[in-house]
Design a protein around this motif. Sequence first.
Motif, short mmCIF file in Angstrom:
data_model
loop_
_atom_site.label_atom_id
_atom_site.label_comp_id
_atom_site.label_asym_id
_atom_site.label_seq_id
_atom_site.Cartn_x
_atom_site.Cartn_y
_atom_site.Cartn_z
N HIS A 5 0.83 -1.20 0.00
CA HIS A 5 0.00 0.00 0.00
C HIS A 5 0.87 1.25 0.00
CE1 HIS A 5 -3.37 -2.58 0.93
NE2 HIS A 5 -2.73 -3.05 1.98
N PHE A 6 0.39 2.29 -0.72
CA PHE A 6 1.05 3.59 -0.68
C PHE A 6 0.04 4.66 -0.34
CE2 PHE A 6 2.28 7.62 -2.62
CZ PHE A 6 3.47 7.83 -1.94
N TYR A 7 0.35 5.48 0.68
CA TYR A 7 -0.56 6.53 1.12
C TYR A 7 0.09 7.90 1.23
CZ TYR A 7 -3.88 2.88 2.52
OH TYR A 7 -4.76 1.83 2.54
N ASN A 8 1.31 7.95 1.80
CA ASN A 8 1.83 9.23 2.27
C ASN A 8 3.20 9.57 1.72
OD1 ASN A 8 -0.36 9.53 4.18
ND2 ASN A 8 0.63 7.90 5.36
N LYS A 9 3.46 10.88 1.67
CA LYS A 9 4.82 11.35 1.41
C LYS A 9 5.73 10.97 2.58
CE LYS A 9 3.79 15.73 0.16
NZ LYS A 9 4.01 17.06 -0.46
N LEU A 10 7.03 11.15 2.40
CA LEU A 10 8.00 10.74 3.42
C LEU A 10 8.31 11.89 4.38
CD1 LEU A 10 8.24 8.59 1.12
CD2 LEU A 10 10.56 8.21 1.96
N MET A 11 8.51 11.53 5.63
CA MET A 11 8.89 12.48 6.69
C MET A 11 7.77 13.48 6.97
SD MET A 11 11.88 11.35 7.48
CE MET A 11 12.50 12.62 8.60
N ILE A 12 6.56 13.21 6.44
CA ILE A 12 5.41 14.07 6.70
C ILE A 12 4.27 13.17 7.18
CG2 ILE A 12 3.66 15.57 5.68
CD1 ILE A 12 5.79 16.48 3.67
N VAL A 13 3.80 13.38 8.39
CA VAL A 13 2.73 12.55 8.94
C VAL A 13 1.47 13.40 9.06
CG1 VAL A 13 1.96 11.10 10.85
CG2 VAL A 13 4.41 11.19 10.25
N PRO A 14 0.46 13.12 8.23
CA PRO A 14 -0.78 13.92 8.30
C PRO A 14 -1.47 13.74 9.65
CG PRO A 14 -0.70 12.57 6.30
CD PRO A 14 0.41 12.10 7.19
N ALA A 15 -2.23 14.76 10.06
CA ALA A 15 -2.98 14.65 11.31
C ALA A 15 -4.01 13.53 11.23
CB ALA A 15 -3.68 15.98 11.60
N GLN A 16 -4.63 13.38 10.06
CA GLN A 16 -5.56 12.28 9.84
C GLN A 16 -4.89 11.28 8.90
OE1 GLN A 16 -8.51 12.06 11.42
NE2 GLN A 16 -8.07 14.01 12.45
N VAL A 17 -4.39 10.19 9.45
CA VAL A 17 -3.64 9.21 8.66
C VAL A 17 -4.61 8.21 8.04
CG1 VAL A 17 -1.87 7.42 8.71
CG2 VAL A 17 -1.61 9.45 10.13
#
Length: 268
Positions: free
Chosen positions: A136-148
Amino acid sequence: MLSSLSPSIAPLLEESGGEWGVYLEDLHTGEQLSFNQNERFYAASVIKVPIMAAVFAEVYAGKFALETKIRLRQEDQVGGAGILQHMTPGSEWTVQDLVTLMIIQSDNTATNMLIDLVGIESIRSIMQATEMTNSHFYNKLMIVPAQVEGYNEVTAADLGNHLRYLAKGKVISYDSCARMMAILKQQQHRDRIPLHFPYPSGDMIGSLPSWELANKTGSVTNITHDIGILYVGSSAVTICVLNKGLPQKAAVQTIASIGKLVFDLYSK
C-alpha cells in the motif's frame, strides 16, 4: 539451487530475532526461496523504487520529460537522508536529477517533489501493474498527516515481483526499465546486501566488474531493509530482505550474511 540455502538462512533468521520477510528469485530459472514473503512491513525508503517507476511511466506517457525542471520550495524541504534539504529554495532540478537523488542518496525531499509531480494514484497504478498486490502507498515521506489514512507498506514478495518486471523490461518500456536499472546500480548505500562481497573491479583498467548490484535500502527506527538484483557471472538473482524489531546494526549483519550466502552460491 536456491533451495540449498534454506538450511543456512532459516536458523540465521531465527537466531537474529525480530521479524523478517525474505524473497529470493533466480530470474533465469524462476526458482524462488522465501520466508514470510507476504508479511507486510513499513516500507521506509524501499517505496522509492515504485515511485521511480511511476515517474518513468509518466515520462513515457509524455506528461513531462526527464529534462523538465522542478523548482525547489522551502516547504518541500524535509529531514532525513539527502542533500536537497540543504540546498537553496528556488533552485531548479531536473526530473532526472530528482530521481537519481531519490534512489542513490535516498533523498526524501526529492522523493516528495516527485510524489507531488506524479500523484498518489499513478504510484498505486504502477504498483498494481507490477503485482504489488499486498502493498500500500498513502503518504509522502517524513510528513505525517494529522488524519492518517494508512501507512506505506510492502511485502518481500511484492518487491520481488516489482524488481522482476524491471529486470525483464515488462513494464512501461524496455528502455525505461534499462534506465531505472542503471540508476539502481549507482546506489551509494552499500552497507547491507553487499557488505561482505569482494571488491568488484578487476586489476586492469577497463575490466568488467565481477558483480553488480541494483539495490535500494530503507530504514527508520527498528526497521531495516535492502532489496535488489545481484548480477554475478551469467546469473541475475533478486534479493529482498525486510526486517522490523531489531536495531539497525544487528539487522544489517543478518542482511549482509544472507547477501553473502547468495553471492557465494552464484559466484562458484
